[in-house]
Design a protein around this motif. Sequence first.
Motif, PDB file in Angstrom:
ATOM      1  N   VAL A   1       0.817  -1.183  -0.043  1.00 55.57           N
ATOM      2  CA  VAL A   1       0.092   0.017   0.051  1.00 55.57           C
ATOM      3  C   VAL A   1       0.780   1.310   0.073  1.00 55.57           C
ATOM      4  O   VAL A   1       1.992   1.151   0.463  1.00 55.57           O
ATOM      5  CB  VAL A   1      -0.853   0.044   1.441  1.00 55.57           C
ATOM      6  N   SER A   2       0.218   2.374  -0.455  1.00 57.43           N
ATOM      7  CA  SER A   2       0.916   3.551  -0.283  1.00 57.43           C
ATOM      8  C   SER A   2       0.219   4.505   0.802  1.00 57.43           C
ATOM      9  O   SER A   2      -0.664   5.206   0.717  1.00 57.43           O
ATOM     10  CB  SER A   2       1.065   4.292  -1.580  1.00 57.43           C
ATOM     11  N   ASP A   3       0.981   4.209   1.928  1.00 58.11           N
ATOM     12  CA  ASP A   3       0.170   4.837   3.172  1.00 58.11           C
ATOM     13  C   ASP A   3       1.162   5.657   3.723  1.00 58.11           C
ATOM     14  O   ASP A   3       2.191   5.131   4.562  1.00 58.11           O
ATOM     15  CB  ASP A   3      -0.472   3.944   4.189  1.00 58.11           C
ATOM     16  N   PHE A   4       1.389   7.075   3.875  1.00 55.46           N
ATOM     17  CA  PHE A   4       2.495   7.774   4.302  1.00 55.46           C
ATOM     18  C   PHE A   4       2.563   7.887   5.735  1.00 55.46           C
ATOM     19  O   PHE A   4       3.463   7.994   6.177  1.00 55.46           O
ATOM     20  CB  PHE A   4       2.424   9.317   3.797  1.00 55.46           C
ATOM     21  N   SER A   5       1.219   7.639   6.170  1.00 58.46           N
ATOM     22  CA  SER A   5       1.118   7.487   7.895  1.00 58.46           C
ATOM     23  C   SER A   5       1.777   6.307   8.425  1.00 58.46           C
ATOM     24  O   SER A   5       2.180   6.125   9.783  1.00 58.46           O
ATOM     25  CB  SER A   5      -0.373   7.540   8.183  1.00 58.46           C
ATOM     26  N   ALA A   6       2.200   5.145   7.451  1.00 61.77           N
ATOM     27  CA  ALA A   6       2.766   4.115   7.914  1.00 61.77           C
ATOM     28  C   ALA A   6       4.216   4.420   8.411  1.00 61.77           C
ATOM     29  O   ALA A   6       4.770   3.770   9.203  1.00 61.77           O
ATOM     30  CB  ALA A   6       2.599   2.949   6.836  1.00 61.77           C
TER      31      ALA A   6
ATOM     32  N   ALA B   1      21.199  13.247   8.285  1.00 60.57           N
ATOM     33  CA  ALA B   1      20.894  11.877   8.666  1.00 60.57           C
ATOM     34  C   ALA B   1      19.645  11.869   8.995  1.00 60.57           C
ATOM     35  O   ALA B   1      18.985  12.527   9.872  1.00 60.57           O
ATOM     36  CB  ALA B   1      21.789  11.589  10.039  1.00 60.57           C
ATOM     37  N   VAL B   2      18.826  10.749   8.279  1.00 58.13           N
ATOM     38  CA  VAL B   2      17.453  10.365   8.722  1.00 58.13           C
ATOM     39  C   VAL B   2      17.220   8.968   8.878  1.00 58.13           C
ATOM     40  O   VAL B   2      17.854   8.226   8.329  1.00 58.13           O
ATOM     41  CB  VAL B   2      16.765  10.794   7.477  1.00 58.13           C
ATOM     42  N   ALA B   3      16.458   8.839   9.873  1.00 57.19           N
ATOM     43  CA  ALA B   3      16.071   7.281  10.262  1.00 57.19           C
ATOM     44  C   ALA B   3      14.626   7.211  10.055  1.00 57.19           C
ATOM     45  O   ALA B   3      14.035   7.982  10.735  1.00 57.19           O
ATOM     46  CB  ALA B   3      16.568   6.963  11.525  1.00 57.19           C
ATOM     47  N   LEU B   4      14.094   6.252   9.354  1.00 59.94           N
ATOM     48  CA  LEU B   4      12.495   6.051   9.201  1.00 59.94           C
ATOM     49  C   LEU B   4      12.447   4.607   9.281  1.00 59.94           C
ATOM     50  O   LEU B   4      13.066   3.864   8.935  1.00 59.94           O
ATOM     51  CB  LEU B   4      12.117   6.719   7.975  1.00 59.94           C
ATOM     52  N   GLN B   5      11.051   4.492   9.635  1.00 60.75           N
ATOM     53  CA  GLN B   5      10.610   3.035   9.785  1.00 60.75           C
ATOM     54  C   GLN B   5       9.091   2.735   9.140  1.00 60.75           C
ATOM     55  O   GLN B   5       8.398   3.622   9.448  1.00 60.75           O
ATOM     56  CB  GLN B   5      10.628   2.513  11.289  1.00 60.75           C
ATOM     57  N   ASN B   6       8.886   1.614   8.751  1.00 60.93           N
ATOM     58  CA  ASN B   6       7.633   1.233   8.273  1.00 60.93           C
ATOM     59  C   ASN B   6       7.030   0.571   9.437  1.00 60.93           C
ATOM     60  O   ASN B   6       7.271  -0.557   9.872  1.00 60.93           O
ATOM     61  CB  ASN B   6       7.582   0.264   7.111  1.00 60.93           C
ATOM     62  N   ARG B   7       6.108   1.301  10.140  1.00 55.12           N
ATOM     63  CA  ARG B   7       5.439   0.819  11.515  1.00 55.12           C
ATOM     64  C   ARG B   7       4.066   0.097  11.208  1.00 55.12           C
ATOM     65  O   ARG B   7       3.603  -0.213  12.107  1.00 55.12           O
ATOM     66  CB  ARG B   7       5.453   1.817  12.413  1.00 55.12           C
ATOM     67  N   LEU B   8       3.737  -0.297   9.827  1.00 51.19           N
ATOM     68  CA  LEU B   8       2.432  -0.751   9.817  1.00 51.19           C
ATOM     69  C   LEU B   8       2.719  -2.326   9.551  1.00 51.19           C
ATOM     70  O   LEU B   8       3.949  -3.031   9.248  1.00 51.19           O
ATOM     71  CB  LEU B   8       1.852  -0.394   8.324  1.00 51.19           C
ATOM     72  N   ALA B   9       1.897  -3.322   9.674  1.00 53.43           N
ATOM     73  CA  ALA B   9       2.264  -4.631   9.879  1.00 53.43           C
ATOM     74  C   ALA B   9       2.062  -5.245   8.628  1.00 53.43           C
ATOM     75  O   ALA B   9       2.041  -6.569   8.560  1.00 53.43           O
ATOM     76  CB  ALA B   9       0.997  -5.117  10.757  1.00 53.43           C
ATOM     77  N   ILE B  10       1.928  -4.312   7.498  1.00 54.10           N
ATOM     78  CA  ILE B  10       2.127  -5.059   6.086  1.00 54.10           C
ATOM     79  C   ILE B  10       2.916  -4.137   5.237  1.00 54.10           C
ATOM     80  O   ILE B  10       3.515  -3.132   5.552  1.00 54.10           O
ATOM     81  CB  ILE B  10       0.632  -5.068   5.477  1.00 54.10           C
TER      82      ILE B  10
END
Length: 171
Positions: A56-61, A88-97
Amino acid sequence: MLLVVFGEHLSRNTLLPVLATRIDGSSHPVASTAFSVLQKFDEKLCSVLGCINRPVSDFSAWQITSATLSTENAREGLKIASNQSMVAVALQNRLAIPVLFPHLEIFLTDAEESEIQTIQFNPQAWVPQTWQDAHPQFLTRGAPSGEMYRLQFPIALPPNTAGYRVRIFYP
C-alpha cells in the motif's frame, strides 16, 4: 459465510491496509491479535484462490524516528559560500504489512522559517544500495513491516540556512 469469505477475498487489497495495526505498540493488543488472525486466514484463502499481494501507499505508515543536520565545517560556515553538510534520517515502516517506498523531501529554511531550498529524493536515491541489491524488486514489493532505514546525505547548505524540515510523500 461463503459470501463473507469471497467478500474478504475480493476486497483484501483495501481491507487489509485499513485494518492493519502498527508494530510500534500504539495499536490495542486485541486489534493486533485480531489482525494477526485475519492475516493467517487471508494467507490460507490466498493459497486456495490465489491473490495478488500489493503493498500500500500509506504515508502514515512511515515514522521518521530521527532527523539531524550537521555541518562538517562549523567553524568556517560563514567564510565558505557553500558549506558541505550531512543530513541523517532514520525512518521505519511501522505498519504490519508491506508499504511502498515514499519519496523523501528536505526543506531548508532561513531564520524567518521561509523555505529557501527543497531537495527531493526518490526511493532509488535514498534506499541503501546494499538493500536494493538484496531486494531487486523493492519498488514493487515495498518495505517489509518494521523495517528501519538509516540514511545519510551530503548536501551543500546555502549561506542563510537556519533550519530544516524532513517529510515523506507519494507523488
